[in-house]
Scaffold this active site. Structure first.
Site, PDB file in Angstrom:
ATOM      1  N   ALA A  66       0.783  -1.311  -0.086  1.00 39.87           N
ATOM      2  CA  ALA A  66       0.129  -0.065  -0.059  1.00 39.87           C
ATOM      3  C   ALA A  66       0.971   1.210   0.029  1.00 39.87           C
ATOM      4  O   ALA A  66       2.192   1.296   0.448  1.00 39.87           O
ATOM      5  CB  ALA A  66      -0.948   0.023   1.336  1.00 39.87           C
ATOM      6  N   GLY A 110       0.646  -5.092   1.225  1.00 38.92           N
ATOM      7  CA  GLY A 110      -0.688  -5.261   0.302  1.00 38.92           C
ATOM      8  C   GLY A 110      -0.541  -5.732  -0.859  1.00 38.92           C
ATOM      9  O   GLY A 110      -1.416  -6.258  -1.405  1.00 38.92           O
ATOM     10  N   GLU A 113      -0.551  -9.504  -0.266  1.00 31.28           N
ATOM     11  CA  GLU A 113      -2.111  -9.722   0.110  1.00 31.28           C
ATOM     12  C   GLU A 113      -2.930  -9.768  -1.209  1.00 31.28           C
ATOM     13  O   GLU A 113      -3.863 -10.583  -1.072  1.00 31.28           O
ATOM     14  CB  GLU A 113      -2.632  -8.346   1.061  1.00 31.28           C
ATOM     15  CG  GLU A 113      -2.045  -8.789   2.421  1.00 31.28           C
ATOM     16  CD  GLU A 113      -2.585  -7.742   3.468  1.00 31.28           C
ATOM     17  OE1 GLU A 113      -2.165  -6.703   3.090  1.00 31.28           O
ATOM     18  OE2 GLU A 113      -2.723  -8.220   4.639  1.00 31.28           O
TER      19      GLU A 113
HETATM   20  C1  HXC Z   1       4.925   4.298  -1.508  1.00 36.22           C
HETATM   21  C2  HXC Z   1       6.820   3.326  -2.457  1.00 36.22           C
HETATM   22  C3  HXC Z   1       6.550   2.199  -1.737  1.00 36.22           C
HETATM   23  C4  HXC Z   1       5.405   2.169  -0.891  1.00 36.22           C
HETATM   24  C5  HXC Z   1       8.227   2.184  -2.808  1.00 36.22           C
HETATM   25  N1  HXC Z   1       7.835   3.293  -2.997  1.00 36.22           N
HETATM   26  N2  HXC Z   1       7.561   1.293  -2.027  1.00 36.22           N
HETATM   27  N3  HXC Z   1       5.922   4.344  -2.308  1.00 36.22           N
HETATM   28  N4  HXC Z   1       4.775   3.184  -1.063  1.00 36.22           N
HETATM   29  N5  HXC Z   1       4.956   0.916  -0.614  1.00 36.22           N
HETATM   30  C6  HXC Z   1       8.669   4.227  -3.708  1.00 36.22           C
HETATM   31  C7  HXC Z   1       9.924   4.882  -3.086  1.00 36.22           C
HETATM   32  O1  HXC Z   1       9.489   5.750  -2.352  1.00 36.22           O
HETATM   33  C8  HXC Z   1      10.675   5.427  -4.094  1.00 36.22           C
HETATM   34  O2  HXC Z   1      10.078   6.567  -4.383  1.00 36.22           O
HETATM   35  C9  HXC Z   1      10.258   4.552  -5.279  1.00 36.22           C
HETATM   36  O3  HXC Z   1       8.998   3.933  -4.941  1.00 36.22           O
HETATM   37  C10 HXC Z   1      11.648   3.495  -5.579  1.00 36.22           C
HETATM   38  O4  HXC Z   1      11.610   2.775  -4.369  1.00 36.22           O
HETATM   39  P1  HXC Z   1      13.032   2.607  -3.768  1.00 36.22           P
HETATM   40  O5  HXC Z   1      12.944   2.596  -2.217  1.00 36.22           O
HETATM   41  O6  HXC Z   1      14.066   3.863  -4.109  1.00 36.22           O
HETATM   42  O7  HXC Z   1      13.814   1.572  -4.405  1.00 36.22           O
HETATM   43  P2  HXC Z   1      14.550   0.283  -3.942  1.00 36.22           P
HETATM   44  O8  HXC Z   1      15.912   0.953  -2.923  1.00 36.22           O
HETATM   45  O9  HXC Z   1      14.799  -0.757  -5.003  1.00 36.22           O
HETATM   46  O10 HXC Z   1      13.854  -0.518  -2.873  1.00 36.22           O
HETATM   47  C11 HXC Z   1      12.753  -1.362  -3.120  1.00 36.22           C
HETATM   48  C12 HXC Z   1      11.884  -1.743  -1.791  1.00 36.22           C
HETATM   49  C13 HXC Z   1      11.698  -0.343  -0.872  1.00 36.22           C
HETATM   50  C14 HXC Z   1      12.757  -2.581  -0.927  1.00 36.22           C
HETATM   51  C15 HXC Z   1      10.727  -2.465  -2.296  1.00 36.22           C
HETATM   52  O11 HXC Z   1      11.033   0.619  -2.062  1.00 36.22           O
HETATM   53  C16 HXC Z   1      10.656  -0.534  -0.045  1.00 36.22           C
HETATM   54  O12 HXC Z   1      10.932  -1.025   1.201  1.00 36.22           O
HETATM   55  N6  HXC Z   1       9.403  -0.289  -0.041  1.00 36.22           N
HETATM   56  C17 HXC Z   1       8.327  -0.133   0.884  1.00 36.22           C
HETATM   57  C18 HXC Z   1       7.750  -1.670   1.087  1.00 36.22           C
HETATM   58  C19 HXC Z   1       6.815  -1.667   2.129  1.00 36.22           C
HETATM   59  O13 HXC Z   1       6.827  -1.237   3.435  1.00 36.22           O
HETATM   60  N7  HXC Z   1       5.523  -2.090   1.827  1.00 36.22           N
HETATM   61  C20 HXC Z   1       4.376  -2.439   2.602  1.00 36.22           C
HETATM   62  C21 HXC Z   1       3.722  -1.045   2.812  1.00 36.22           C
HETATM   63  S1  HXC Z   1       2.434  -1.054   4.042  1.00 36.22           S
HETATM   64  P3  HXC Z   1      10.853   7.833  -4.712  1.00 36.22           P
HETATM   65  O14 HXC Z   1       9.902   9.172  -4.751  1.00 36.22           O
HETATM   66  O15 HXC Z   1      11.772   8.114  -3.410  1.00 36.22           O
HETATM   67  O16 HXC Z   1      11.753   7.710  -5.742  1.00 36.22           O
HETATM   68  C22 HXC Z   1       1.478  -2.085   3.480  1.00 36.22           C
HETATM   69  C23 HXC Z   1      -0.033  -2.487   4.129  1.00 36.22           C
HETATM   70  C24 HXC Z   1      -0.681  -1.324   4.790  1.00 36.22           C
HETATM   71  O17 HXC Z   1       1.208  -2.536   2.096  1.00 36.22           O
HETATM   72  C25 HXC Z   1      -1.674  -1.898   5.798  1.00 36.22           C
HETATM   73  C26 HXC Z   1      -1.697  -1.345   6.965  1.00 36.22           C
HETATM   74  C27 HXC Z   1      -1.896   0.177   7.346  1.00 36.22           C
END
Ligand code: HXC
Length: 259
Positions: A66, A110, A113
């Site tokens: 998400a 998400g 999921e």
């Molecule tokens: C918003 C995201 C994102 C996310 C990546 N991006 N994942 N933006 N929400 N979930 C964006 C980054 O901010 C970045 O934007 C661009 O995508 C590229 O990501 P990087 O981090 O630069 O890439 P990389 O170094 O290759 O790392 C990849 C990654 C990392 C390991 C997947 O992006 C990451 O850890 N993402 C978050 C994953 C996460 O936590 N997902 C779960 C979310 S919570 P910019 O603008 O900086 O270039 C969820 C459930 C919610 O899903 C329900 C509970 C409330």
């Protein structure tokens, strides 16, 4: 509603949904969730489509979760956002179509999921699965805490969810989270072949078979066997069954109508 971030097209009996927000690794925002809901509502009225394939744009991510920025902005409305998301993923799980996730990279939170809400998951070798929510001080809320243990068992689900670490496509396969792993280049070919094969089968039978499996998983075996008989009864009386049996005996291809 912005439709560019959630592409939808149909090719005969197969529909394709491409999560198209590559610069944010296809992270799902509310707008995309709403569009998914709309697409799956429309699909319920569409007799032509039998199989739906969901994949992510580009070659890095299926869906990296998400949208974390949106989760931050939601503040004390966070639970509402999550409840809505859970309902939309349930709609996908309960869709009368066969839904295949073509997991072509990160499937996190998400995103994982959403893949679990699909019927079948085919992953490319570079796919990575995980639930990083705990690293954000959050937990899975789109059905993950309930679907993951049902798919892979409680111990493995806790291992994956408590660590917050990603697992590889091959580990996901060993855990039973994905049904098949293939090379990145051949993922869509593999998925298209499977979708093509499924779509030649009786749509009415596919729908009932999916209903029997899904409904049966949540009740005792005794009740589940009754569910199977209920679904079987509908299938046995269907025009598709008549046509399928006749076509076999007449050595021709069946012309199913989904009735
Ligand atoms: C918003 C995201 C994102 C996310 C990546 N991006 N994942 N933006 N929400 N979930 C964006 C980054 O901010 C970045 O934007 C661009 O995508 C590229 O990501 P990087 O981090 O630069 O890439 P990389 O170094 O290759 O790392 C990849 C990654 C990392 C390991 C997947 O992006 C990451 O850890 N993402 C978050 C994953 C996460 O936590 N997902 C779960 C979310 S919570 P910019 O603008 O900086 O270039 C969820 C459930 C919610 O899903 C329900 C509970 C409330």
């Amino acid at each position: 509603m912005n439709r560019e971030e959630t592409l939808f097209n149909k090719e005969g009996p197969i529909a394709y949904i491409i999560i198209n927000r590559e610069k944010a690794l296809n992270a799902l925002n509310s707008n995309m969730m709403m569009r998914l809901e709309q697409i799956f509502s429309e699909l319920e009225q569409d007799d032509q489509v039998i199989v739906v394939v969901i994949t992510g744009a580009g070659n890095k991510a299926f869906i990296a979760g998400a949208d974390v920025k949106e989760i931050k902005e939601a503040g004390n409305k966070r639970s509402e956002l999550i409840a809505k998301g859970q309902a939309i993923l349930s709609k996908i799980r309960e869709s009368s179509k066969v839904v295949i996730a073509a997991v072509n990279g990160y499937a996190l939170g998400g995103g994982c999921e959403l893949a679990m809400a699909c019927d079948i998951r085919i992953a490319s070798e570079n796919a990575r699965f995980g639930f990083p929510e705990v690293k954000l001080g959050l937990m899975a809320g789109y059905g993950g805490t309930q679907l993951l243990p049902r798919l892979i068992g409680t111990g493995r689900a806790k291992y994956v969810m408590f660590s917050g670490e990603m697992i590889t496509a091959h580990e996901a396969y060993q855990f039973g989270l994905v049904e098949k792993v293939c090379g990145s280049e051949s993922l869509m070919e593999e998925v298209n072949t499977l979708a093509g094969k499924i779509s030649t089968n009786g749509p009415f039978a596919l729908k009932a078979c999916k209903g029997a499996i899904n409904r049966g998983m949540d009740v005792s075996l005794d009740k589940a066997l009754r569910v199977e008989l209920e679904e079987y009864d509908k299938v046995a009386r269907s025009k598709d069954a008549e046509e399928g049996i006749a076509a076999f005996l007449e050595k021709r291809t069946p012309a199913f109508r989904g009735r």
